[in-house]
Design a protein around this motif. Structure first.
Motif, short mmCIF file in Angstrom:
data_model
loop_
_atom_site.label_atom_id
_atom_site.label_comp_id
_atom_site.label_asym_id
_atom_site.label_seq_id
_atom_site.Cartn_x
_atom_site.Cartn_y
_atom_site.Cartn_z
N LEU A 1 0.85 -1.18 0.00
CA LEU A 1 0.00 0.00 0.00
C LEU A 1 0.89 1.23 0.00
N GLU A 2 1.03 1.82 -1.17
CA GLU A 2 1.91 2.97 -1.36
C GLU A 2 1.15 4.11 -1.99
N GLY A 3 1.76 5.31 -1.98
CA GLY A 3 1.12 6.47 -2.58
C GLY A 3 -0.21 6.76 -1.91
N ARG A 4 -1.23 7.00 -2.73
CA ARG A 4 -2.55 7.33 -2.19
C ARG A 4 -3.18 6.15 -1.46
N MET A 5 -2.76 4.94 -1.79
CA MET A 5 -3.32 3.76 -1.13
C MET A 5 -2.98 3.74 0.36
N LYS A 6 -1.97 4.48 0.78
CA LYS A 6 -1.63 4.53 2.20
C LYS A 6 -2.77 5.12 3.03
N GLN A 7 -3.63 5.91 2.38
CA GLN A 7 -4.72 6.54 3.12
C GLN A 7 -5.71 5.51 3.65
#
Length: 523
Positions: A361-367
């Protein structure tokens, strides 16, 4: 997100990538300055969206404006469809949602969760051009750099970009039919702020976004909503808020460093072999945590439908020997998982090796990580926090009820909320969580009813009844056995299933670092 909006976002992404591609100096500098100025702007922006699709697609807004504050992330969506106006405001500093519906003649006010407020604010503060992520995405998909021409247009700098047709990477009909042909950006030469973006798709559809840099908007009345409009306040207050704060503290504290095994099995299933089901391993050590679900039993559901990640049945079912179970599962592939080493979170799984996947989970997926943890970790499953339930928004309600005949001395947390279905329409979801305040708010019974779109017919319902509980040597309580009944309305036919669960804690057990790494590496 509609097809048209998605295509327009793709256009902005392509434009952002072009900023860093080798181009004639004038055009490249214009785009770079415009992107930098837009990113550096601190204030309110209005984005007006127009598309040819509004004339041909049902329920498309006849007008659509989005306002947002780049300082706080507060966002307003103002849409009109056939004379019906609906305005939605996410007030980030006050952590609340405000909705105006002209047809109902009312304003709804409700809370939004901390995790949503934080994630949305971070996203909107980067809008409308997020360069780094779009560059990486476009390079990954191999997009060709566009040809560009620069000119003057009524006092604005105009940049026209032409795109080469990209070969589809999948069989998706949308990807094959909705591709960019050209895009145009207009930039104010004095401020370097983008004023308008327009794109043409290969199916002939034309879409435009117009930017305006506007004064601050304090409330919906500034957009013309009558001040005498009826207001319905659904914000969580008083005893309910105090309970949620207590549940949040229990969730955050959890069980400290722990390892636990949960066995799940179908009940009264005529085709189900003995000693088959799944074992879920939960763990938390410092900042590291995971949930990994392992299938147990046969290697295929049916011929051609593999289940080959399953492990052999245990001698005792459900199993309760932590060492035996963990030794068997150490090198196995979980059918689904969420794993964190304290820095990176991975998700993935699959019933067969051929379809197995894993992603960080990187970038916006971290949200999504706070929600994933609240829904997947053992403390999150036991204690119903607002984040776990997604209890957020102006149309969500929560209250405390009592029924001394049903559960004497217990708390009934009653929740009503509208959740999105697969087709992006909202359906009423009503839940009751019976909790025991004398034993760390342990769950007693959960019931959930989801209604059809008419708000009256029942789409599905479930009842979870907890049967036993134990207390750890260091104090915390936990449930040990429970059952869950699920009933679904399948085109007028009632479909029923029942499962049983057992939870075993493994006091004092420490797991090696390999358990907190990406399980996909074992494929």
């Amino acid at each position: 997100m509609s097809t048209s909006i998605a295509a327009l976002v793709a256009a902005l992404a392509s434009i952002a990538w072009f900023t860093f591609a080798p181009q004639p100096a004038t055009a490249a500098e214009t785009l770079a300055h415009a992107a930098a100025a837009t990113q550096a702007y601190h204030g309110w922006v209005r984005i007006r969206y127009n598309s040819d699709a509004a004339a041909t697609q049902p329920n498309m807004p006849t007008s659509a404006d989005m306002y947002f504050d780049k300082v706080t992330g507060t966002t307003i969506h103002d849409n009109s469809v056939d004379g019906h106006r609906e305005i939605q405001m996410w007030d980030i500093p006050n952590k609340q949602e405000v909705i105006y519906d002209s047809a109902k003649g009312q304003i709804l006010v409700g809370d939004i969760t901390d995790s949503f407020a934080k994630g949305w604010a971070e996203s909107m503060m980067k809008y409308p051009i997020t360069l780094a992520e779009t560059i990486a995405s476009l390079q990954e998909h191999g997009d060709e750099k566009p040809a560009v021409r620069e000119s003057n247009d009524n006092g604005l700098k105009r940049l026209d970009l032409d795109f080469r047709k990209r070969v589809p990477t999948t069989s998706s009909t949308r990807e094959q039919t909705q591709q960019l042909t050209s895009a145009t950006i207009w930039v104010d030469p004095k401020t370097n702020l983008i004023q308008k973006t327009s794109v043409v798709l290969d199916d002939g559809e034309h879409e435009t976004i117009t930017y305006a840099y506007v004064p601050p908007i304090k409330d919906l009345h500034a957009l013309g909503v009558p001040r005498d409009t009826k207001m319905v306040d659904n914000r969580i207050k008083g005893d309910v808020n105090a309970l949620f704060e207590r549940l949040e503290k229990r969730y955050e504290k959890g069980f400290g460093d722990f390892v636990a095994l949960e066995s799940e099995m179908d009940v009264d299933h005529p085709d189900k072999p003995d000693r088959e089901g799944a074992v879920i391993v939960y763990a938390g050590q410092g900042q590291k945590w995971f949930r990994q679900r392992f299938l147990v039993g046969r290697k295929q559901y049916a011929p051609g439908n593999p289940r080959d990640v399953a492990v052999e049945p245990f001698d005792t079912w459900p199993p309760s020997d932590c060492k035996v179970v963990l030794d068997r599962l150490r090198d196995a592939l979980p059918s689904d998982f969420t794993v964190s080493d304290g820095k990176t979170v991975w998700q993935g799984g699959g019933a067969s090796r051929r379809d197995y996947y894993s992603r960080a989970l990187e970038g916006r997926m971290k949200q999504t990580i706070p929600v994933d943890r609240a829904q997947m970790s053992l403390p999150g499953i036991i204690w119903p926090t607002r984040t776990r339930m997604g209890l957020s928004g102006a149309d969500a309600k929560a209250s405390l009820l009592t029924d001394q005949k049903k559960h004497l001395g217990k708390i009934d947390l009653h929740v009503e909320q509208y959740l999105f279905d697969l087709d992006s329409t909202k359906q009423l979801n009503v839940s009751d969580f019976w909790l025991d305040p004398s034993r760390d708010d342990m769950p007693i019974e959960w019931t959930t009813v989801q209604y059809e779109k008419d708000g009256k017919s029942i789409a599905n319902s479930s009842t979870t009844i907890f049967l036993d509980w134990k207390q750890l040597p260091n104090g915390p309580w936990y449930p040990t056995r429970w059952t869950s009944d699920f009933t679904m309305n399948d085109s007028g036919r009632s479909v029923h299933s029942k499962q049983a669960f057992q939870l075993v804690m493994c006091p004092g057990l420490q797991l090696g670092d390999e358990w907190f790494m990406d399980p996909g590496r074992k494929k």
